[in-house]
Design a protein around this motif. Structure first.
Motif, PDB file in Angstrom:
ATOM      1  N   VAL A  11       0.846  -1.204   0.000  1.00 21.36           N
ATOM      2  CA  VAL A  11       0.000   0.000   0.000  1.00 21.36           C
ATOM      3  C   VAL A  11       0.876   1.245   0.000  1.00 21.36           C
ATOM      4  O   VAL A  11       0.626   2.190  -0.763  1.00 21.36           O
ATOM      5  N   LEU A  12       1.911   1.267   0.818  1.00 27.30           N
ATOM      6  CA  LEU A  12       2.816   2.428   0.848  1.00 27.30           C
ATOM      7  C   LEU A  12       3.510   2.629  -0.500  1.00 27.30           C
ATOM      8  O   LEU A  12       3.639   3.753  -0.985  1.00 27.30           O
ATOM      9  N   GLN A  13       3.915   1.531  -1.113  1.00 27.76           N
ATOM     10  CA  GLN A  13       4.557   1.632  -2.427  1.00 27.76           C
ATOM     11  C   GLN A  13       3.574   2.143  -3.473  1.00 27.76           C
ATOM     12  O   GLN A  13       3.910   2.993  -4.300  1.00 27.76           O
ATOM     13  N   ARG A  14       2.347   1.667  -3.428  1.00 30.54           N
ATOM     14  CA  ARG A  14       1.308   2.126  -4.357  1.00 30.54           C
ATOM     15  C   ARG A  14       1.037   3.615  -4.159  1.00 30.54           C
ATOM     16  O   ARG A  14       0.871   4.357  -5.131  1.00 30.54           O
ATOM     17  N   ILE A  15       1.005   4.047  -2.917  1.00 33.15           N
ATOM     18  CA  ILE A  15       0.822   5.469  -2.631  1.00 33.15           C
ATOM     19  C   ILE A  15       1.971   6.280  -3.223  1.00 33.15           C
ATOM     20  O   ILE A  15       1.752   7.338  -3.816  1.00 33.15           O
ATOM     21  N   MET A  16       3.190   5.790  -3.080  1.00 33.08           N
ATOM     22  CA  MET A  16       4.345   6.499  -3.641  1.00 33.08           C
ATOM     23  C   MET A  16       4.240   6.605  -5.158  1.00 33.08           C
ATOM     24  O   MET A  16       4.492   7.669  -5.731  1.00 33.08           O
ATOM     25  N   ILE A  17       3.866   5.526  -5.814  1.00 33.97           N
ATOM     26  CA  ILE A  17       3.741   5.539  -7.274  1.00 33.97           C
ATOM     27  C   ILE A  17       2.673   6.526  -7.711  1.00 33.97           C
ATOM     28  O   ILE A  17       2.873   7.328  -8.621  1.00 33.97           O
ATOM     29  N   LEU A  18       1.515   6.477  -7.041  1.00 38.12           N
ATOM     30  CA  LEU A  18       0.407   7.389  -7.367  1.00 38.12           C
ATOM     31  C   LEU A  18       0.801   8.843  -7.185  1.00 38.12           C
ATOM     32  O   LEU A  18       0.616   9.674  -8.072  1.00 38.12           O
ATOM     33  N   THR A  19       1.317   9.154  -6.001  1.00 37.13           N
ATOM     34  CA  THR A  19       1.581  10.555  -5.676  1.00 37.13           C
ATOM     35  C   THR A  19       2.755  11.118  -6.457  1.00 37.13           C
ATOM     36  O   THR A  19       2.739  12.292  -6.815  1.00 37.13           O
ATOM     37  N   GLU A  20       3.731  10.289  -6.753  1.00 36.94           N
ATOM     38  CA  GLU A  20       4.843  10.775  -7.575  1.00 36.94           C
ATOM     39  C   GLU A  20       4.355  11.077  -8.990  1.00 36.94           C
ATOM     40  O   GLU A  20       4.669  12.116  -9.552  1.00 36.94           O
ATOM     41  N   GLY A  21       3.554  10.183  -9.547  1.00 36.24           N
ATOM     42  CA  GLY A  21       3.039  10.378 -10.903  1.00 36.24           C
ATOM     43  C   GLY A  21       2.121  11.581 -11.021  1.00 36.24           C
ATOM     44  O   GLY A  21       2.050  12.222 -12.072  1.00 36.24           O
ATOM     45  N   LEU A  22       1.415  11.892  -9.939  1.00 35.68           N
ATOM     46  CA  LEU A  22       0.478  13.024  -9.950  1.00 35.68           C
ATOM     47  C   LEU A  22       1.097  14.298  -9.387  1.00 35.68           C
ATOM     48  O   LEU A  22       0.404  15.286  -9.187  1.00 35.68           O
ATOM     49  N   LYS A  23       2.389  14.224  -9.101  1.00 34.40           N
ATOM     50  CA  LYS A  23       3.132  15.376  -8.584  1.00 34.40           C
ATOM     51  C   LYS A  23       2.548  15.911  -7.274  1.00 34.40           C
ATOM     52  O   LYS A  23       2.500  17.113  -7.038  1.00 34.40           O
ATOM     53  N   GLN A  24       2.119  14.986  -6.430  1.00 32.05           N
ATOM     54  CA  GLN A  24       1.658  15.322  -5.086  1.00 32.05           C
ATOM     55  C   GLN A  24       2.856  15.157  -4.153  1.00 32.05           C
ATOM     56  O   GLN A  24       2.949  14.224  -3.358  1.00 32.05           O
ATOM     57  N   ASP A  25       3.797  16.090  -4.307  1.00 29.54           N
ATOM     58  CA  ASP A  25       5.118  15.963  -3.690  1.00 29.54           C
ATOM     59  C   ASP A  25       5.092  15.848  -2.167  1.00 29.54           C
ATOM     60  O   ASP A  25       5.854  15.077  -1.590  1.00 29.54           O
ATOM     61  N   ALA A  26       4.233  16.613  -1.508  1.00 28.87           N
ATOM     62  CA  ALA A  26       4.201  16.570  -0.045  1.00 28.87           C
ATOM     63  C   ALA A  26       3.808  15.179   0.454  1.00 28.87           C
ATOM     64  O   ALA A  26       4.402  14.664   1.412  1.00 28.87           O
TER      65      ALA A  26
END
Length: 190
Positions: free
Chosen positions: A146-161
């Motif tokens: 789940v944490l890895q999926r969150i990282m992939i999602l947020t990095e791709g969507l430029k949700q840097d924080a």
């Protein structure tokens, strides 16, 4: 499988009575919690199907379909709030649908809470002795996924924080789980 969005939307938004899940003192046993998690998943599936139907060739959305998808997700969070149905990996598809509908603040709130929950969960799992720790290996792997999926999602969507919040948590527990330090991938030169 296929989602009949018209029928499912009418059922989930108008016909189904959600009872007293949010009532004070209401207890949901394990079976009822699992059923509620399935409903949460169904809300996310309906929202994604509405977004699929409304997606245009230029990757924008039909305003009505997008509005309906967001209404479905909002209804999900209203009738199945964290206070009644604790967050777990079944809420991630809700966040993903919010991201897809460009409701970044709503998605980020869910994802940020998931990071906190999995950080605490993993801290507990890794505090156990080896024998007991082995018994929760599946749970450790699921939390890391789940944490890895969150990282992939947020990095791709430029949700840097949010990405910067998730990465150190993932890195810490990935290293503990694998015995190999986590090395953040280097940015690829374009």
């Amino acid at each position: 499988g296929r989602v009949n969005t018209e029928v499912m939307y009418d059922n989930m938004m108008n016909k189904f009575a959600w009872g007293n899940l949010t009532g004070e003192g209401v207890y949901l046993d394990e079976t009822n919690l699992r059923m509620c998690m399935n409903f949460r998943n169904n809300f996310a599936r309906l929202a994604m199907a509405l977004l699929d139907e409304g997606e245009m060739a230029d990757s924008t959305f039909d305003a009505d379909k997008k509005k309906k998808a967001v209404a479905v997700l909002d209804r999900c969070m209203e009738v199945l709030p964290e206070s009644a149905v604790p967050y777990n990996y079944f809420v991630l598809p809700v966040a993903e649908a919010y991201y897809r509908a460009e409701e970044m603040e709503k998605a980020n709130a869910i994802v940020s809470r998931l990071i906190d929950l999995y950080d605490a969960e993993l801290a507990y799992y890794f505090s156990l002795d080896n024998r007991r720790g082995e018994l929760v290996n599946f749970d450790k792997q699921q939390a890391l996924y789940v944490l890895q999926r969150i990282m992939i999602l947020t990095e791709g969507l430029k949700q840097d924080a949010i990405f910067k919040k998730a990465e150190p948590v993932f890195g810490k527990y990935y290293g503990l789980f694998t015995g190999v330090p986590y090395n953040a991938p280097k940015a690829v030169a374009e």
